[in-house]
Each structure stands twice: as structure tokens, then as C-alpha cells.
Scaffold this active site. Sequence first.
Site, PDB file in Angstrom:
ATOM      1  NE  ARG A 102      25.941 -22.907  -7.840  1.00 43.61           N
ATOM      2  CZ  ARG A 102      25.210 -24.305  -8.206  1.00 43.61           C
ATOM      3  NH1 ARG A 102      24.341 -24.834  -6.858  1.00 43.61           N
ATOM      4  NH2 ARG A 102      25.836 -25.127  -8.692  1.00 43.61           N
ATOM      5  CG  HIS A 129      25.561 -24.511 -14.050  1.00 46.97           C
ATOM      6  ND1 HIS A 129      27.764 -24.591 -13.486  1.00 46.97           N
ATOM      7  CD2 HIS A 129      25.413 -25.318 -13.329  1.00 46.97           C
ATOM      8  CE1 HIS A 129      26.948 -25.620 -12.193  1.00 46.97           C
ATOM      9  NE2 HIS A 129      25.542 -26.016 -11.953  1.00 46.97           N
ATOM     10  CD  GLN A 132      25.090 -29.487 -14.925  1.00 46.89           C
ATOM     11  OE1 GLN A 132      25.518 -29.435 -13.699  1.00 46.89           O
ATOM     12  NE2 GLN A 132      25.508 -30.985 -15.643  1.00 46.89           N
ATOM     13  CG  ASP A 218      17.890 -26.981 -16.092  1.00 44.48           C
ATOM     14  OD1 ASP A 218      17.711 -27.263 -14.569  1.00 44.48           O
ATOM     15  OD2 ASP A 218      18.575 -25.277 -16.015  1.00 44.48           O
ATOM     16  CB  CYS A 256      21.998 -29.494 -14.381  1.00 46.30           C
ATOM     17  SG  CYS A 256      20.565 -28.016 -14.819  1.00 46.30           S
ATOM     18  NE  ARG A 284      28.985 -30.145 -11.848  1.00 41.90           N
ATOM     19  CZ  ARG A 284      28.062 -29.013 -11.170  1.00 41.90           C
ATOM     20  NH1 ARG A 284      27.125 -29.345 -11.066  1.00 41.90           N
ATOM     21  NH2 ARG A 284      28.722 -27.869 -11.067  1.00 41.90           N
TER      22      ARG A 284
HETATM   23  N1   CP Z   1      23.898 -29.263 -11.082  1.00 41.79           N
HETATM   24  C1   CP Z   1      23.331 -28.666 -10.216  1.00 41.79           C
HETATM   25  O1   CP Z   1      24.882 -27.359 -10.556  1.00 41.79           O
HETATM   26  O2   CP Z   1      23.015 -29.011  -9.034  1.00 41.79           O
HETATM   27  P1   CP Z   1      23.192 -28.217  -7.046  1.00 41.79           P
HETATM   28  O3   CP Z   1      23.098 -26.967  -7.391  1.00 41.79           O
HETATM   29  O4   CP Z   1      23.200 -29.359  -6.590  1.00 41.79           O
HETATM   30  O5   CP Z   1      24.922 -27.557  -7.385  1.00 41.79           O
HETATM   31  N1  NVA Z   2      19.069 -23.059 -14.376  1.00 39.01           N
HETATM   32  C1  NVA Z   2      19.135 -23.570 -12.969  1.00 39.01           C
HETATM   33  C2  NVA Z   2      20.008 -24.374 -12.388  1.00 39.01           C
HETATM   34  C3  NVA Z   2      19.927 -25.401 -11.507  1.00 39.01           C
HETATM   35  C4  NVA Z   2      21.481 -26.115 -11.145  1.00 39.01           C
HETATM   36  C5  NVA Z   2      19.402 -22.367 -11.820  1.00 39.01           C
HETATM   37  O1  NVA Z   2      20.012 -21.944 -11.665  1.00 39.01           O
HETATM   38  O2  NVA Z   2      19.294 -22.658 -10.788  1.00 39.01           O
END
Ligand code: CP
Ligand code: NVA
Length: 300
Positions: A102, A129, A132, A218, A256, A284
Site C-alpha cells: 500500500r 485499488h 477493493q 468513497d 469501500c 475483501r
Molecule cells: N477499503 C480499504 O482499503 O480499507 P482500509 O483502508 O481499512 O484498508
Molecule cells: N480513496 C481512499 C480509499 C481508502 C480505502 C483513500 O485513498 O484514502
Amino acid sequence: MPLATDDFLDIDDVTPAELDHLLDRAAAMKAGESAPRFPDTTLGMIFEKPSTRTRISFETGMTRLGGHAMFLGPEDLQLGHGEPLRDTARVLGRYVDGTMARLFDHADVVELAEHADCPVINGLTDEAHPCQTLADLLTIREAVGEDASVAWVGDGNNVGQSFVVGAAMAGIDVAVATPADYGMDSAVFERAASFGADVEPTTDPESVVDDADIVYTDVWISMGQEDERAEKLAAFDEFQVNADLLADTDARVLHCLPAHRGEEITDAVLESDRALVWDQAENRMHAQNALLVELLGDGT
Ligand code: CP
Ligand code: NVA
């Protein structure tokens, strides 16, 4: 059916047929069908940003598959203290069987995959993502089926961009409403078009929700955009998923998570029967376990 790709950096790294197969396998694993086991197998997990679902679902998922997942936060690696990413990648690939990362910059996950001699999975970047999206598509299949139509309402962000491409690959009808200055990259619509989807984004949320089986939103301020908060809040005023927006539809709602109640979605909508978000979060793990079986194993 092993995947043709070594890495999963965005949803269209797999083919539509492979995506369909992954979702079938995820549904079967969720239903309790026995899966291949991966003893002595380690997944490295690099996190530059916080996470609840991604970390817990991958870590628990690897345990369920008989393997091990190693959490590597921003302070844990020499990467956070100046060691180049490519050196980290080379070393990591000598130890672990797969890496989930990540990161902020999408180019970094591409560089990681180039230099790590193991499969690399994108656990979210600023652009994409895809894990997701796997869970989203599994949830849509369960709740509506494959003839679903989905309206994306809000920021044209990482989650939305992977979703639009994945929906196109799955034959799901998708409409997109974002503020003019916060739309998706035009390449997203070109990628969706390559799978036969004609997505014309609009700036009018009301025009996309009434024909939708599912409304997906989101956060407006993604991780790393905290400095843009005031500016973005002003631009998204009309884009909240609330009772008014949903007044003429019985559409279900995806998010999400984490949600910012009172910003992109109201507490009442998130707590209503419309919300599929808890199944979506659970999915997930099932979707990623299917991916891990295909990427770390031989797909059998
Ligand atoms: N949806 C998602 O990726 O959640 P987190 O940021 O908690 O991993
Ligand atoms: N769009 C959000 C998603 C979190 C899972 C971010 O990138 O923070």
C-alpha cells in the site's frame, strides 16, 4: 487456471475471463469449499499508509491458507530511512513468496514489481485499488447479479478508477458523476471502452442514481490529500449520498470504507438496509484469498 500475470497492480492486469474465474473461486471459498494450502509461505505487506481492512483481510487470509503474513509499516523498514525502493524490492524477493504493498505513488508499486522476484499485489496506491474492486464485484454479484447497473458518485479517486475498469470487464453497466475538477483520469474511460463500456462521466449526481441498482461512493479526501480538505469539501457539496439523493430509488449502497459520515455519506444511509458495506468489507478477504491461490499457487 493460473493467471497469465505475475503481479496484480491494477484490475486489468487480469483478463475478463480470469476475473470471472477469480470471482467464482472467491464465492466457492466463501461457501467453504476447500482451498489449496500454503504452508511455509510468507506474504510481505508494506504499508506507507494506514489500513484496517486491507491489513486484517490479508493477514487473516494468509493464516486461513496455512501461510504467514508479515506487516511492514512505514517505520519498520530501512525504506522509511532512505534505503531505495528497488533495493528493498530485490532483498524482499529473496525471502518472501509474495508482496502486498500500500503505497502513495502508483509508479512505486510498478518499480517494486519490476525489481522484486516474487508476485506483487497492489493494496492501494493514489491511482488504483484493485483488491477493493475484486470485493466490490463479488458483493454486486451476490446482491444483484451480473446484470447490475452501478452509479459512482463522488471523487474520481483510486477506488472509483479501478472499479470503473473492473465493472467494464465484468459487463456491469456503470455511470459516473464527479465534480468537474475531481474527475477520473481519461485513461480510465479508454480502458473501460477497451472492454466494450461506453462511460460518459457527468457532473450531475441526480442524473446517474435513479437508474442504478447500486450507488457507490468513497471519501472525498483520500489519504495524503489532507491539505486539500477545505477546497474539496466546497466542491463536493452536491455529491453526498443521502436520503434526498436516494429519494426516487431503492438502490443499494456500496462504500469501500472507512466512511466519513456527514461528508460523502450520511449516518442514516450507512446504517440503513440499503448499505452492503459490511458484506463488501468481508468480501475483501474471500476475494483476496482467491487471488492469493492463483498468484502464489498454480491455480489448481
Ligand atoms: N477499503 C480499504 O482499503 O480499507 P482500509 O483502508 O481499512 O484498508
Ligand atoms: N480513496 C481512499 C480509499 C481508502 C480505502 C483513500 O485513498 O484514502
